[in-house]
Design a protein around this motif. Structure first.
Motif, PDB file in Angstrom:
ATOM      1  N   ASN A  32      94.667  -4.677  78.348  1.00 24.59           N
ATOM      2  CA  ASN A  32      93.555  -3.998  77.667  1.00 24.59           C
ATOM      3  C   ASN A  32      92.801  -4.960  76.752  1.00 24.59           C
ATOM      4  OD1 ASN A  32      93.912  -1.501  78.850  1.00 24.59           O
ATOM      5  ND2 ASN A  32      95.318  -0.774  77.280  1.00 24.59           N
ATOM      6  N   SER A  33      93.550  -5.815  76.045  1.00 24.46           N
ATOM      7  CA  SER A  33      92.876  -6.764  75.150  1.00 24.46           C
ATOM      8  C   SER A  33      91.999  -7.725  75.950  1.00 24.46           C
ATOM      9  CB  SER A  33      93.904  -7.545  74.330  1.00 24.46           C
ATOM     10  OG  SER A  33      94.618  -8.444  75.151  1.00 24.46           O
ATOM     11  N   ILE A  34      92.445  -8.107  77.147  1.00 22.95           N
ATOM     12  CA  ILE A  34      91.644  -8.994  78.002  1.00 22.95           C
ATOM     13  C   ILE A  34      90.411  -8.256  78.533  1.00 22.95           C
ATOM     14  CG2 ILE A  34      91.647 -10.235  80.202  1.00 22.95           C
ATOM     15  CD1 ILE A  34      94.636 -10.849  79.656  1.00 22.95           C
ATOM     16  N   ASN A  35      90.628  -7.034  78.993  1.00 28.98           N
ATOM     17  CA  ASN A  35      89.519  -6.273  79.586  1.00 28.98           C
ATOM     18  C   ASN A  35      88.406  -5.978  78.584  1.00 28.98           C
ATOM     19  OD1 ASN A  35      90.742  -6.198  82.083  1.00 28.98           O
ATOM     20  ND2 ASN A  35      91.688  -4.199  81.781  1.00 28.98           N
ATOM     21  N   LEU A  66     112.714 -11.934  72.264  1.00 32.19           N
ATOM     22  CA  LEU A  66     111.362 -11.371  72.290  1.00 32.19           C
ATOM     23  C   LEU A  66     110.302 -12.472  72.266  1.00 32.19           C
ATOM     24  CD1 LEU A  66     109.609  -8.817  72.248  1.00 32.19           C
ATOM     25  CD2 LEU A  66     109.759  -8.833  69.758  1.00 32.19           C
ATOM     26  N   THR A  67     110.570 -13.548  71.533  1.00 29.16           N
ATOM     27  CA  THR A  67     109.615 -14.661  71.483  1.00 29.16           C
ATOM     28  C   THR A  67     109.374 -15.224  72.878  1.00 29.16           C
ATOM     29  OG1 THR A  67     110.470 -15.215  69.284  1.00 29.16           O
ATOM     30  CG2 THR A  67     109.091 -16.869  70.383  1.00 29.16           C
ATOM     31  N   ARG A  68     110.462 -15.461  73.605  1.00 26.32           N
ATOM     32  CA  ARG A  68     110.349 -16.018  74.952  1.00 26.32           C
ATOM     33  C   ARG A  68     109.642 -15.033  75.894  1.00 26.32           C
ATOM     34  NH1 ARG A  68     115.886 -17.697  76.556  1.00 26.32           N
ATOM     35  NH2 ARG A  68     115.574 -19.036  74.744  1.00 26.32           N
ATOM     36  N   MET A  69     109.947 -13.734  75.742  1.00 25.55           N
ATOM     37  CA  MET A  69     109.303 -12.735  76.587  1.00 25.55           C
ATOM     38  C   MET A  69     107.795 -12.757  76.404  1.00 25.55           C
ATOM     39  SD  MET A  69     109.535  -8.549  76.489  1.00 25.55           S
ATOM     40  CE  MET A  69     111.161  -8.376  77.198  1.00 25.55           C
ATOM     41  N   LEU A  70     107.333 -12.787  75.140  1.00 26.63           N
ATOM     42  CA  LEU A  70     105.892 -12.778  74.879  1.00 26.63           C
ATOM     43  C   LEU A  70     105.240 -14.075  75.351  1.00 26.63           C
ATOM     44  CD1 LEU A  70     105.839 -11.074  71.377  1.00 26.63           C
ATOM     45  CD2 LEU A  70     104.955 -10.134  73.518  1.00 26.63           C
ATOM     46  N   GLU A  71     105.932 -15.197  75.174  1.00 27.08           N
ATOM     47  CA  GLU A  71     105.385 -16.470  75.666  1.00 27.08           C
ATOM     48  C   GLU A  71     105.224 -16.435  77.183  1.00 27.08           C
ATOM     49  OE1 GLU A  71     107.230 -19.509  72.255  1.00 27.08           O
ATOM     50  OE2 GLU A  71     108.266 -19.199  74.170  1.00 27.08           O
ATOM     51  N   GLN A  72     106.212 -15.877  77.869  1.00 26.88           N
ATOM     52  CA  GLN A  72     106.150 -15.828  79.330  1.00 26.88           C
ATOM     53  C   GLN A  72     105.051 -14.891  79.808  1.00 26.88           C
ATOM     54  OE1 GLN A  72     109.851 -14.788  81.190  1.00 26.88           O
ATOM     55  NE2 GLN A  72     108.907 -14.389  83.188  1.00 26.88           N
ATOM     56  N   ILE A  73     104.963 -13.707  79.176  1.00 26.47           N
ATOM     57  CA  ILE A  73     103.956 -12.733  79.608  1.00 26.47           C
ATOM     58  C   ILE A  73     102.552 -13.273  79.392  1.00 26.47           C
ATOM     59  CG2 ILE A  73     102.996 -10.434  79.182  1.00 26.47           C
ATOM     60  CD1 ILE A  73     105.815  -9.525  78.428  1.00 26.47           C
ATOM     61  N   THR A  74     102.306 -13.861  78.215  1.00 22.56           N
ATOM     62  CA  THR A  74     100.966 -14.391  77.948  1.00 22.56           C
ATOM     63  C   THR A  74     100.644 -15.550  78.889  1.00 22.56           C
ATOM     64  OG1 THR A  74     101.925 -15.726  76.152  1.00 22.56           O
ATOM     65  CG2 THR A  74     100.853 -13.643  75.539  1.00 22.56           C
ATOM     66  N   ASP A 110     102.492  -5.752  78.883  1.00 31.67           N
ATOM     67  CA  ASP A 110     101.521  -5.998  79.958  1.00 31.67           C
ATOM     68  C   ASP A 110     100.284  -5.131  79.775  1.00 31.67           C
ATOM     69  OD1 ASP A 110     103.703  -6.644  82.826  1.00 31.67           O
ATOM     70  OD2 ASP A 110     102.863  -7.978  81.313  1.00 31.67           O
ATOM     71  N   ASN A 111     100.503  -3.845  79.508  1.00 26.41           N
ATOM     72  CA  ASN A 111      99.372  -2.926  79.340  1.00 26.41           C
ATOM     73  C   ASN A 111      98.527  -3.283  78.127  1.00 26.41           C
ATOM     74  OD1 ASN A 111      99.782  -1.284  81.588  1.00 26.41           O
ATOM     75  ND2 ASN A 111     101.282  -0.022  80.523  1.00 26.41           N
ATOM     76  N   LEU A 119      92.742 -15.179  82.044  1.00 28.45           N
ATOM     77  CA  LEU A 119      92.018 -15.660  80.870  1.00 28.45           C
ATOM     78  C   LEU A 119      91.000 -16.733  81.260  1.00 28.45           C
ATOM     79  CD1 LEU A 119      94.075 -14.098  79.097  1.00 28.45           C
ATOM     80  CD2 LEU A 119      94.031 -16.060  77.551  1.00 28.45           C
ATOM     81  N   ALA A 120      91.424 -17.648  82.143  1.00 24.96           N
ATOM     82  CA  ALA A 120      90.511 -18.715  82.564  1.00 24.96           C
ATOM     83  C   ALA A 120      89.291 -18.134  83.269  1.00 24.96           C
ATOM     84  CB  ALA A 120      91.250 -19.684  83.480  1.00 24.96           C
ATOM     85  N   GLU A 121      89.519 -17.115  84.081  1.00 23.46           N
ATOM     86  CA  GLU A 121      88.408 -16.491  84.796  1.00 23.46           C
ATOM     87  C   GLU A 121      87.424 -15.831  83.844  1.00 23.46           C
ATOM     88  OE1 GLU A 121      87.791 -12.778  87.942  1.00 23.46           O
ATOM     89  OE2 GLU A 121      89.753 -13.737  87.739  1.00 23.46           O
ATOM     90  N   LYS A 122      87.938 -15.243  82.751  1.00 24.54           N
ATOM     91  CA  LYS A 122      87.081 -14.541  81.795  1.00 24.54           C
ATOM     92  C   LYS A 122      86.679 -15.418  80.608  1.00 24.54           C
ATOM     93  CE  LYS A 122      88.779  -9.881  82.844  1.00 24.54           C
ATOM     94  NZ  LYS A 122      87.477  -9.258  83.078  1.00 24.54           N
ATOM     95  N   LYS A 123      87.085 -16.701  80.653  1.00 22.13           N
ATOM     96  CA  LYS A 123      86.761 -17.657  79.584  1.00 22.13           C
ATOM     97  C   LYS A 123      87.298 -17.181  78.230  1.00 22.13           C
ATOM     98  CE  LYS A 123      82.575 -19.256  81.935  1.00 22.13           C
ATOM     99  NZ  LYS A 123      81.118 -19.453  81.850  1.00 22.13           N
ATOM    100  N   LEU A 124      88.562 -16.788  78.236  1.00 27.55           N
ATOM    101  CA  LEU A 124      89.229 -16.355  77.015  1.00 27.55           C
ATOM    102  C   LEU A 124      90.357 -17.333  76.686  1.00 27.55           C
ATOM    103  CD1 LEU A 124      89.475 -12.544  77.845  1.00 27.55           C
ATOM    104  CD2 LEU A 124      87.890 -13.603  76.235  1.00 27.55           C
TER     105      LEU A 124
END
Length: 215
Positions: free
Chosen positions: A195-198, A146-154, A190-191, A161-166
């Protein structure tokens, strides 16, 4: 006298027939109101009410099935955005940064290809749903880091994130393994992350925390 008796003798069955016809019309568009017939026709009344209740259950089941289908279509359409955004983001980086190293270029190309293949899978699922072949979601569990999955997804959201300056603030416990269906759980994350980015303000951090609790 005989005329009156004969009239009443024939009139009662005709009246009962009218009541049965009216009850049949009620069956055509069943509602929560029970069918009520004269006491002499209680058996018929009970049978008609059984039919009415079954018709109501069938109508409700059909409505729920249609709603589930519509919900699946909406959710899947939402899921299509995530890999598409990643593909666009990494291809944009490759276009705008011609001087990046060959190693980084290969990495970004690999991510874009992976997400394009994921997009193809989701589109195939979409067609299955529209044909209503997908009546239930079948889980295919396996052991996943699960750690690797979350690292990959993020990591794959970094262009967005770069586009939204996050920025990410990742606090992930190393090497946590769980048994799950990785494809479907990835869609959940992903969802949530999308949502957290949006809904984040620019120039802020998004905290992602994962740790083991009990089992």
């Amino acid at each position: 006298g005989w005329t009156i008796i004969t009239y009443r003798f024939f009139q009662r069955p005709l009246r009962y027939l009218d009541e049965v016809v009216a009850a049949s019309e009620q069956l055509a568009q069943p509602d929560n109101a029970p069918i009520v017939l004269p006491d002499a026709m209680k058996n018929v009344q009970d049978e008609l009410n059984l039919v009415r209740e079954q018709a109501l259950r069938n109508a409700m089941a059909a409505k729920e099935a249609e709603q589930r289908k519509n919900d699946l279509v909406v959710y899947l359409a939402h899921d299509l955005k995530t890999p598409l955004t990643s593909v666009i983001g990494y291809l944009t980086l490759l276009r705008d940064e011609p001087q990046i190293s060959q190693e980084l270029r290969a990495k970004y190309t690999g991510i874009a290809l992976n997400k394009a293949e994921r997009l193809e899978t989701l589109i195939n699922e979409f067609f299955d749903i529209t044909r209503f072949n997908l009546t239930k979601l079948t889980l295919e569990p396996e052991s996943v880091n699960l750690t690797r999955m979350l690292e990959q997804i993020t990591f794959e959201f970094n262009p967005v994130l770069a586009e939204k300056k996050l920025r990410w603030d990742l606090r992930l416990t190393p090497d946590i393994r769980i048994t799950c269906d990785p494809d479907k759980l990835e869609r959940v994350f992903d969802n949530l992350l999308r949502n957290s980015i949006n809904y984040s303000y620019p120039d802020t951090e998004i905290l992602v925390t994962m740790k083991a609790a009990d089992e």
